[in-house]
Design a protein around this motif. Sequence first.
Motif: not given
Length: 304
Positions: A165-166, A157-160, A148-151, A126-128
């Motif tokens: 920040l990005l 919450q962690t992806l948020h 941004e990679e999704i693991t 995903t990304g911004v």
Amino acid sequence: MGTPEFAVKALAELVASGHDIVCVYSQPPAPKGRGQVLSPSPVHTFAQSLGLEVRTPKSMKAPEAIAEFQALDIDACIVVAYGQILKKEVLDYPPLGCFNLHASLLPRWRGAAPIQRAIMAGDSHTGVEVMRMSEGLDEGAIILTGREEITFEDTAQTLHDKLALLGASLLPVALAAIERGAAAGQAQVGEPTYAKKITPEEARIDWNRPARDLDFHIRGLSPFPGAWCMLQTPKGEQRLKVLMSRVTDEVSGEMPGTRLLGGLKIATGEGVIELVRVQREGKAAQDAADFLNGGLLNPGDRLL
């Protein structure tokens, strides 16, 4: 213009990079906690701590709110998860334009819940994106993108937190291009998908689904609103939220929802899922081992 914690990082970065914040807009204070005390939004609170003017109109569509906005001496407007629709009179007022920071790779996941929907759908990335705003829902031209990679360890919450920040780091770069007149942007390409709001009923776990799909569902809704199921207790049925999970390589012929031997492993419609962290109704979140110590779900018991 912003409201939740996601937008706080963006405001902090704009201030740190030397931009003059003329005014901050946020949603009005809302009832929170058991006492339902009116509380300002995270952006409101942070902006006040910096001594910035904060406005909280109930509706930016109201003529008086639009007139007050148009009376500001501004060059540009930055919008990050504000939570209100802006009319053309607002979008057209700033000389350089209005720009939105959105937490997806548009046109995928336009709308209200892009972070949750990306994980729930099993997206690998995903990304911004910073886009020039238009009247359509997240339809504007893209100025700048961060990926941004999704693991398989990511929750909403962690992806948020990573995307906040990005996204904040992109804004000063985008504004520099905007000031130079080098930010016409690129039109969005591809078939749009829409990230509609999550409903409580949609968050319910259907154990008949494959384990991998359930893992996406659980992590995509953690910690809020939380994927949930029903747990049978001596006092009756109780809602159980599942906050973290992982897919195992095991197979089971048990009925979906049945707890298996060895940890908090649950049979699904296809494969086995291990519940890592859960939360009983009215209780604090627990790791699986602590939950099992309570003896409320024995091997052979079912979650509904």
